[in-house]
Design a protein around this motif. Structure first.
Motif, PDB file in Angstrom:
ATOM      1  N   TYR A 198       0.657  -5.988 -21.845  1.00  0.00           N
ATOM      2  CA  TYR A 198      -0.207  -6.632 -20.909  1.00  0.00           C
ATOM      3  C   TYR A 198      -0.188  -7.986 -21.405  1.00  0.00           C
ATOM      4  N   SER A 199      -0.269  -8.250 -22.644  1.00  0.00           N
ATOM      5  CA  SER A 199      -0.074  -9.703 -22.974  1.00  0.00           C
ATOM      6  C   SER A 199       0.989 -10.383 -22.506  1.00  0.00           C
ATOM      7  N   VAL A 200       2.254  -9.914 -22.278  1.00  0.00           N
ATOM      8  CA  VAL A 200       3.474 -10.309 -21.983  1.00  0.00           C
ATOM      9  C   VAL A 200       3.337 -10.482 -20.425  1.00  0.00           C
ATOM     10  N   ALA A 201       2.829  -9.464 -19.970  1.00  0.00           N
ATOM     11  CA  ALA A 201       2.761  -9.473 -18.298  1.00  0.00           C
ATOM     12  C   ALA A 201       1.758 -10.673 -18.135  1.00  0.00           C
ATOM     13  N   TYR A 202       0.689 -10.963 -18.517  1.00  0.00           N
ATOM     14  CA  TYR A 202      -0.239 -12.019 -18.431  1.00  0.00           C
ATOM     15  C   TYR A 202       0.303 -13.500 -18.846  1.00  0.00           C
ATOM     16  N   SER A 203       1.081 -13.318 -19.830  1.00  0.00           N
ATOM     17  CA  SER A 203       1.782 -14.493 -20.232  1.00  0.00           C
ATOM     18  C   SER A 203       2.689 -15.187 -19.314  1.00  0.00           C
ATOM     19  N   ILE A 204       3.550 -14.319 -18.774  1.00  0.00           N
ATOM     20  CA  ILE A 204       4.353 -14.707 -17.775  1.00  0.00           C
ATOM     21  C   ILE A 204       3.800 -14.987 -16.398  1.00  0.00           C
ATOM     22  N   LYS A 205       2.551 -14.640 -16.029  1.00  0.00           N
ATOM     23  CA  LYS A 205       2.134 -14.892 -14.828  1.00  0.00           C
ATOM     24  C   LYS A 205       1.445 -16.552 -15.221  1.00  0.00           C
ATOM     25  N   LYS A 216       0.918  -1.250   0.092  1.00  0.00           N
ATOM     26  CA  LYS A 216       0.066  -0.028  -0.115  1.00  0.00           C
ATOM     27  C   LYS A 216       0.828   1.115  -0.010  1.00  0.00           C
ATOM     28  N   ALA A 217       2.111   1.193   0.626  1.00  0.00           N
ATOM     29  CA  ALA A 217       2.664   2.334   0.744  1.00  0.00           C
ATOM     30  C   ALA A 217       3.376   2.999  -0.606  1.00  0.00           C
ATOM     31  N   ILE A 218       3.525   1.891  -1.396  1.00  0.00           N
ATOM     32  CA  ILE A 218       3.724   2.329  -2.704  1.00  0.00           C
ATOM     33  C   ILE A 218       3.068   2.532  -3.951  1.00  0.00           C
ATOM     34  N   TYR A 219       1.670   1.729  -3.650  1.00  0.00           N
ATOM     35  CA  TYR A 219       0.750   1.770  -4.723  1.00  0.00           C
ATOM     36  C   TYR A 219      -0.620   2.506  -4.236  1.00  0.00           C
ATOM     37  N   LEU A 220      -0.854   2.629  -3.115  1.00  0.00           N
ATOM     38  CA  LEU A 220      -2.065   3.495  -2.548  1.00  0.00           C
ATOM     39  C   LEU A 220      -1.826   4.415  -1.613  1.00  0.00           C
ATOM     40  N   PRO A 221      -1.159   5.469  -2.077  1.00  0.00           N
ATOM     41  CA  PRO A 221      -0.913   6.408  -1.164  1.00  0.00           C
ATOM     42  C   PRO A 221      -2.260   7.329  -1.059  1.00  0.00           C
ATOM     43  N   LYS A 222      -2.380   8.238   0.111  1.00  0.00           N
ATOM     44  CA  LYS A 222      -3.554   9.057   0.158  1.00  0.00           C
ATOM     45  C   LYS A 222      -3.478  10.384  -0.695  1.00  0.00           C
ATOM     46  N   ALA A 223      -4.568  10.911  -0.826  1.00  0.00           N
ATOM     47  CA  ALA A 223      -4.655  12.244  -1.515  1.00  0.00           C
ATOM     48  C   ALA A 223      -3.865  13.342  -0.962  1.00  0.00           C
ATOM     49  N   LYS A 224      -2.698  13.319  -0.276  1.00  0.00           N
ATOM     50  CA  LYS A 224      -1.970  14.270   0.165  1.00  0.00           C
ATOM     51  C   LYS A 224      -0.440  13.765  -0.249  1.00  0.00           C
ATOM     52  N   PRO A 225       0.301  14.863  -0.225  1.00  0.00           N
ATOM     53  CA  PRO A 225       1.560  14.723  -0.655  1.00  0.00           C
ATOM     54  C   PRO A 225       2.422  13.964   0.418  1.00  0.00           C
ATOM     55  N   GLU A 226       3.415  13.011   0.270  1.00  0.00           N
ATOM     56  CA  GLU A 226       4.182  12.350   1.259  1.00  0.00           C
ATOM     57  C   GLU A 226       5.460  11.859   0.356  1.00  0.00           C
ATOM     58  N   ILE A 227       6.525  12.099   1.150  1.00  0.00           N
ATOM     59  CA  ILE A 227       8.038  11.572   0.944  1.00  0.00           C
ATOM     60  C   ILE A 227       8.343  10.250   0.885  1.00  0.00           C
ATOM     61  N   VAL A 228       8.918   9.552  -0.088  1.00  0.00           N
ATOM     62  CA  VAL A 228       8.918   8.142  -0.060  1.00  0.00           C
ATOM     63  C   VAL A 228      10.408   7.823  -0.795  1.00  0.00           C
ATOM     64  N   ASN A 229      10.876   6.738  -0.230  1.00  0.00           N
ATOM     65  CA  ASN A 229      12.106   6.180  -0.978  1.00  0.00           C
ATOM     66  C   ASN A 229      11.835   4.944  -1.349  1.00  0.00           C
ATOM     67  N   VAL A 230      11.908   4.701  -2.915  1.00  0.00           N
ATOM     68  CA  VAL A 230      11.344   3.678  -3.600  1.00  0.00           C
ATOM     69  C   VAL A 230      12.481   2.748  -4.056  1.00  0.00           C
ATOM     70  N   SER A 231      12.421   1.533  -3.624  1.00  0.00           N
ATOM     71  CA  SER A 231      13.620   0.661  -3.935  1.00  0.00           C
ATOM     72  C   SER A 231      13.633  -0.016  -5.241  1.00  0.00           C
ATOM     73  N   ALA A 232      14.764  -0.535  -5.789  1.00  0.00           N
ATOM     74  CA  ALA A 232      14.908  -1.237  -6.945  1.00  0.00           C
ATOM     75  C   ALA A 232      13.886  -2.247  -7.326  1.00  0.00           C
ATOM     76  N   TYR A 233      13.105  -2.039  -8.390  1.00  0.00           N
ATOM     77  CA  TYR A 233      12.151  -3.334  -8.893  1.00  0.00           C
ATOM     78  C   TYR A 233      12.591  -3.441 -10.287  1.00  0.00           C
ATOM     79  N   GLN A 234      11.997  -4.843 -10.604  1.00  0.00           N
ATOM     80  CA  GLN A 234      12.278  -5.052 -11.967  1.00  0.00           C
ATOM     81  C   GLN A 234      10.692  -4.817 -12.806  1.00  0.00           C
ATOM     82  N   PHE A 235      10.853  -4.337 -14.040  1.00  0.00           N
ATOM     83  CA  PHE A 235       9.821  -4.241 -14.958  1.00  0.00           C
ATOM     84  C   PHE A 235       9.930  -4.867 -16.375  1.00  0.00           C
ATOM     85  N   ILE A 236       8.580  -5.117 -16.992  1.00  0.00           N
ATOM     86  CA  ILE A 236       8.859  -5.064 -18.437  1.00  0.00           C
ATOM     87  C   ILE A 236       8.567  -3.642 -18.956  1.00  0.00           C
TER      88      ILE A 236
END
Length: 214
Positions: free
Chosen positions: A52-59, A11-31
């Motif tokens: 999305y076709s690749v994301a769902y194929s991986i899963k 939630k801290a990364i993907y569901l913040p509140k509707a007010k500004p906040e400082i975060v430190n985002v780690s290394a993640y891997q993406f397509i």
């Protein structure tokens, strides 16, 4: 077996509140897939479809695999994200207004840590045979570090993001930070193809640097 669900576990990364906040985002891997142009034009849907076709194929292929990678756990596909900028020509002639035709974007969908580049390449080959698409060769597998950022949930139209960005910049400046660059990230919590414009939920985020003393 438990399931990794970003709405519950991150939630801290993907569901913040509707007010500004400082975060430190780690290394993640993406397509990822990069492109240029107005996202309101039909071509943009092809980019979304391809990634999305690749994301769902991986899963789904990992879920069915007899031998699974170490650390495997089923997961909910992560939301679509986009890093947005304008092209070099537009930057040279920037006058405070942005033409959407000048947008440069990098769309991405995060992958769990147990997915690696080798498996990604196997899936690209598999999708290329079963569902050939012109954009598959543009999709890459990358590790990305955002680091120190300010973020906020924006509710409503993409056209009204300026007000949210202003609130974020003011908050950052008040707390001793400067915006590092004009590039910003959007995380699409709502499906903008299905949700009414005034109800869209988008996480807005941009990088920061501490103000220099003196």
């Amino acid at each position: 077996m438990m399931k990794l669900e970003w709405r519950k576990n991150e939630k801290a990364i993907y569901l913040p509140k509707a007010k500004p906040e400082i975060v430190n985002v780690s290394a993640y891997q993406f397509i990822c897939i990069q492109g240029e142009g107005n996202p309101n034009k039909p071509f943009f849907a092809d980019y979304i479809k391809a990634i999305y076709s690749v994301a769902y194929s991986i899963k789904m292929n990992l879920k069915k695999a007899a031998v699974k990678p170490q650390g495997y756990i089923d997961w909910t596909v992560y939301p679509l994200e986009g890093v947005w900028d304008i092209n070099d020509t537009a930057k040279k002639h920037y006058n405070g207004e942005i033409n959407k035709n000048d947008f440069v974007f990098k769309l991405m969908i995060r992958q769990p840590d147990f997915v690696n580049a080798t498996y990604f390449n196997e899936i690209i080959a598999l999708v290329g045979k079963s569902k050939p698409q012109n954009l598959l060769n543009k999709i890459t597998f990358e590790k990305i570090v955002e680091g120190l950022c300010v973020q906020m949930l924006h509710v409503g139209s993409f056209n009204n993001e300026a007000e949210t960005f202003n609130a974020m910049e003011t908050f950052a400046n008040t707390n001793g930070y400067n915006r590092l660059c004009k590039t910003h990230r959007e995380i699409y919590i709502s499906d903008f193809r299905k949700v009414a414009e005034n109800k869209l939920k988008t996480v807005l985020r941009f990088k920061l640097e501490p103000k220099k003393s003196g």
